[in-house]
Design a protein around this motif. Structure first.
Motif, PDB file in Angstrom:
ATOM      1  N   ALA A 124       0.811  -1.219   0.000  1.00 45.56           N
ATOM      2  CA  ALA A 124       0.000   0.000   0.000  1.00 45.56           C
ATOM      3  C   ALA A 124       0.839   1.262   0.000  1.00 45.56           C
ATOM      4  O   ALA A 124       0.326   2.355  -0.269  1.00 45.56           O
ATOM      5  CB  ALA A 124      -0.935  -0.007   1.209  1.00 45.56           C
ATOM      6  N   GLN A 125       2.138   1.139   0.286  1.00 49.48           N
ATOM      7  CA  GLN A 125       3.013   2.310   0.344  1.00 49.48           C
ATOM      8  C   GLN A 125       3.611   2.668  -1.009  1.00 49.48           C
ATOM      9  O   GLN A 125       4.337   3.655  -1.123  1.00 49.48           O
ATOM     10  CB  GLN A 125       4.133   2.069   1.357  1.00 49.48           C
ATOM     11  CG  GLN A 125       3.650   1.963   2.798  1.00 49.48           C
ATOM     12  CD  GLN A 125       4.793   1.688   3.756  1.00 49.48           C
ATOM     13  OE1 GLN A 125       5.573   0.746   3.578  1.00 49.48           O
ATOM     14  NE2 GLN A 125       4.909   2.516   4.777  1.00 49.48           N
ATOM     15  N   VAL A 126       3.299   1.870  -2.029  1.00 50.64           N
ATOM     16  CA  VAL A 126       3.789   2.151  -3.377  1.00 50.64           C
ATOM     17  C   VAL A 126       2.612   2.592  -4.241  1.00 50.64           C
ATOM     18  O   VAL A 126       1.600   1.897  -4.314  1.00 50.64           O
ATOM     19  CB  VAL A 126       4.448   0.914  -4.014  1.00 50.64           C
ATOM     20  CG1 VAL A 126       4.971   1.240  -5.416  1.00 50.64           C
ATOM     21  CG2 VAL A 126       5.572   0.393  -3.145  1.00 50.64           C
ATOM     22  N   THR A 127       2.724   3.742  -4.876  1.00 47.09           N
ATOM     23  CA  THR A 127       1.661   4.223  -5.759  1.00 47.09           C
ATOM     24  C   THR A 127       2.234   4.486  -7.143  1.00 47.09           C
ATOM     25  O   THR A 127       3.381   4.912  -7.292  1.00 47.09           O
ATOM     26  CB  THR A 127       1.032   5.518  -5.225  1.00 47.09           C
ATOM     27  OG1 THR A 127       2.041   6.535  -5.131  1.00 47.09           O
ATOM     28  CG2 THR A 127       0.418   5.292  -3.850  1.00 47.09           C
ATOM     29  N   LEU A 128       1.439   4.206  -8.157  1.00 51.76           N
ATOM     30  CA  LEU A 128       1.798   4.547  -9.531  1.00 51.76           C
ATOM     31  C   LEU A 128       0.840   5.614 -10.030  1.00 51.76           C
ATOM     32  O   LEU A 128      -0.361   5.557  -9.771  1.00 51.76           O
ATOM     33  CB  LEU A 128       1.710   3.316 -10.435  1.00 51.76           C
ATOM     34  CG  LEU A 128       2.692   2.171 -10.179  1.00 51.76           C
ATOM     35  CD1 LEU A 128       2.487   1.070 -11.211  1.00 51.76           C
ATOM     36  CD2 LEU A 128       4.128   2.649 -10.203  1.00 51.76           C
ATOM     37  N   PHE A 129       1.368   6.588 -10.747  1.00 56.19           N
ATOM     38  CA  PHE A 129       0.518   7.627 -11.303  1.00 56.19           C
ATOM     39  C   PHE A 129       1.094   8.095 -12.635  1.00 56.19           C
ATOM     40  O   PHE A 129       2.237   7.777 -12.994  1.00 56.19           O
ATOM     41  CB  PHE A 129       0.371   8.798 -10.329  1.00 56.19           C
ATOM     42  CG  PHE A 129       1.656   9.514 -10.004  1.00 56.19           C
ATOM     43  CD1 PHE A 129       2.031  10.656 -10.696  1.00 56.19           C
ATOM     44  CD2 PHE A 129       2.508   9.048  -9.003  1.00 56.19           C
ATOM     45  CE1 PHE A 129       3.212  11.313 -10.405  1.00 56.19           C
ATOM     46  CE2 PHE A 129       3.698   9.709  -8.702  1.00 56.19           C
ATOM     47  CZ  PHE A 129       4.045  10.853  -9.409  1.00 56.19           C
ATOM     48  N   ALA A 154       6.336   6.574  -9.946  1.00 54.10           N
ATOM     49  CA  ALA A 154       6.055   5.814  -8.731  1.00 54.10           C
ATOM     50  C   ALA A 154       6.254   6.695  -7.515  1.00 54.10           C
ATOM     51  O   ALA A 154       7.271   7.396  -7.409  1.00 54.10           O
ATOM     52  CB  ALA A 154       6.963   4.591  -8.647  1.00 54.10           C
ATOM     53  N   GLY A 155       5.292   6.653  -6.599  1.00 48.82           N
ATOM     54  CA  GLY A 155       5.416   7.374  -5.340  1.00 48.82           C
ATOM     55  C   GLY A 155       5.947   6.436  -4.273  1.00 48.82           C
ATOM     56  O   GLY A 155       5.428   5.335  -4.084  1.00 48.82           O
ATOM     57  N   HIS A 176       8.796  11.017  -6.101  1.00 43.87           N
ATOM     58  CA  HIS A 176       8.065  10.623  -7.303  1.00 43.87           C
ATOM     59  C   HIS A 176       9.114  10.244  -8.341  1.00 43.87           C
ATOM     60  O   HIS A 176       9.740  11.121  -8.955  1.00 43.87           O
ATOM     61  CB  HIS A 176       7.184  11.764  -7.801  1.00 43.87           C
ATOM     62  CG  HIS A 176       6.074  12.110  -6.863  1.00 43.87           C
ATOM     63  ND1 HIS A 176       5.402  13.317  -6.873  1.00 43.87           N
ATOM     64  CD2 HIS A 176       5.512  11.386  -5.859  1.00 43.87           C
ATOM     65  CE1 HIS A 176       4.480  13.321  -5.937  1.00 43.87           C
ATOM     66  NE2 HIS A 176       4.528  12.164  -5.296  1.00 43.87           N
ATOM     67  N   GLN A 178      -1.028  -0.270 -12.710  1.00 45.58           N
ATOM     68  CA  GLN A 178      -1.408  -0.324 -11.298  1.00 45.58           C
ATOM     69  C   GLN A 178      -1.837  -1.729 -10.890  1.00 45.58           C
ATOM     70  O   GLN A 178      -1.598  -2.146  -9.750  1.00 45.58           O
ATOM     71  CB  GLN A 178      -2.526   0.670 -11.022  1.00 45.58           C
ATOM     72  CG  GLN A 178      -2.090   2.128 -11.091  1.00 45.58           C
ATOM     73  CD  GLN A 178      -3.251   3.086 -10.963  1.00 45.58           C
ATOM     74  OE1 GLN A 178      -4.363   2.788 -11.394  1.00 45.58           O
ATOM     75  NE2 GLN A 178      -2.996   4.246 -10.374  1.00 45.58           N
ATOM     76  N   VAL A 194       0.835  -3.997  -9.329  1.00 44.66           N
ATOM     77  CA  VAL A 194       1.427  -3.673  -8.031  1.00 44.66           C
ATOM     78  C   VAL A 194       0.695  -4.434  -6.938  1.00 44.66           C
ATOM     79  O   VAL A 194      -0.510  -4.262  -6.759  1.00 44.66           O
ATOM     80  CB  VAL A 194       1.346  -2.160  -7.741  1.00 44.66           C
ATOM     81  CG1 VAL A 194       1.998  -1.849  -6.393  1.00 44.66           C
ATOM     82  CG2 VAL A 194       2.012  -1.361  -8.843  1.00 44.66           C
ATOM     83  N   ARG A 238      -1.065  -5.169  -3.717  1.00 48.75           N
ATOM     84  CA  ARG A 238      -1.650  -4.231  -2.768  1.00 48.75           C
ATOM     85  C   ARG A 238      -1.556  -4.720  -1.328  1.00 48.75           C
ATOM     86  O   ARG A 238      -1.772  -3.953  -0.396  1.00 48.75           O
ATOM     87  CB  ARG A 238      -3.129  -3.969  -3.109  1.00 48.75           C
ATOM     88  CG  ARG A 238      -3.376  -3.496  -4.516  1.00 48.75           C
ATOM     89  CD  ARG A 238      -2.419  -2.446  -5.004  1.00 48.75           C
ATOM     90  NE  ARG A 238      -2.255  -1.312  -4.098  1.00 48.75           N
ATOM     91  CZ  ARG A 238      -1.319  -0.410  -4.215  1.00 48.75           C
ATOM     92  NH1 ARG A 238      -0.420  -0.513  -5.179  1.00 48.75           N
ATOM     93  NH2 ARG A 238      -1.239   0.595  -3.366  1.00 48.75           N
TER      94      ARG A 238
END
Length: 222
Positions: A138-143, A155-156, A165, A186, A189, A191
């Motif tokens: 949950a600590q990895v985000t793609l945008f 990637a955040g 970022h 996404q 990744v 979750r």
């Protein structure tokens, strides 16, 4: 010198590929190259070819006169690299756990600099260029980021207390994004549970000849 690596990441650079892996005998990170600071053709990088995460690849190689920090892991392959096995899922995860010793703190140390939501190591710094960090999924985000009409995958991730970022170079993620959009990337990744984030430094480029920017080279569920 003989090498036997478990491939941990394959990254995209236009039509070419960069490869890195964990040396199963010496327990260090290695970046096999066809020539000093050069990339592989796509035909040798994929699930049914030589280089792919989880593949065990053997080759003869020599250390090239490339620049630091990449010289720490660079090895130029002599002859043809051979895929000698494919690790089962549990064995690949165990290898990634062994590679966790190469954290950003250990690999980059005081050379890692933060610039807003980016991070870099000065070109020529006496440190390594391949690291990793294990976090909750949950600590990895793609945008998606739009820059001059170009859509880029980012990637955040938090490193050293800094929210970054980072550019995503990972082959699987970039190909999913370029083919089917952000949601497709996404979906790759994990979750839940722990995620092994492969981190690497890009080589200096014309717009930043004195900086090696940090990027995401891969994500693997543990």
């Amino acid at each position: 010198m003989a090498y036997r690596i478990a491939v941990t990441e394959v990254t995209l650079y236009g039509p070419l590929r960069c490869v890195a892996g964990f040396d199963l005998d010496r327990e260090v990170m290695v970046r096999p190259e066809p020539a000093p600071a050069k990339f592989w053709e796509a035909r040798v990088c994929g699930a049914n070819t030589t280089f792919h995460p989880g593949h065990v690849v053997s080759f003869l190689g020599e250390r090239p006169p490339t620049a630091l920090p990449h010289n720490t892991e660079d090895v130029v392959v002599s002859g043809v690299p051979r895929r000698t096995g494919v690790l089962a899922d549990y064995a690949f995860k165990r290898t990634l756990t062994r590679a966790e010793a190469f954290s950003p703190v250990r690999v980059f140390g005081e050379h890692l600099r933060f610039d807003g939501d980016k991070a870099y190591v000065p070109a020529g710094a006496p440190c390594g260029s391949l690291a990793c960090q294990t976090v909750d999924g949950a600590q990895v985000t793609l945008f998606e980021q739009v820059y001059k009409d170009e859509h880029r995958l980012r990637a955040g991730l938090s490193i050293g207390g800094h929210v970054l970022h980072l550019s995503v170079a990972a082959k699987t993620l970039k190909q999913a994004f370029e083919k089917d959009g952000l949601a497709a990337a996404q979906a790759l990744v994990p979750r839940e549970g722990r995620v092994h984030v492969r981190l690497g430094l890009a080589r200096p480029f014309d717009a930043a000849p004195d900086r090696c920017y940090l990027q995401v080279n891969g994500l693997h569920a543990l």
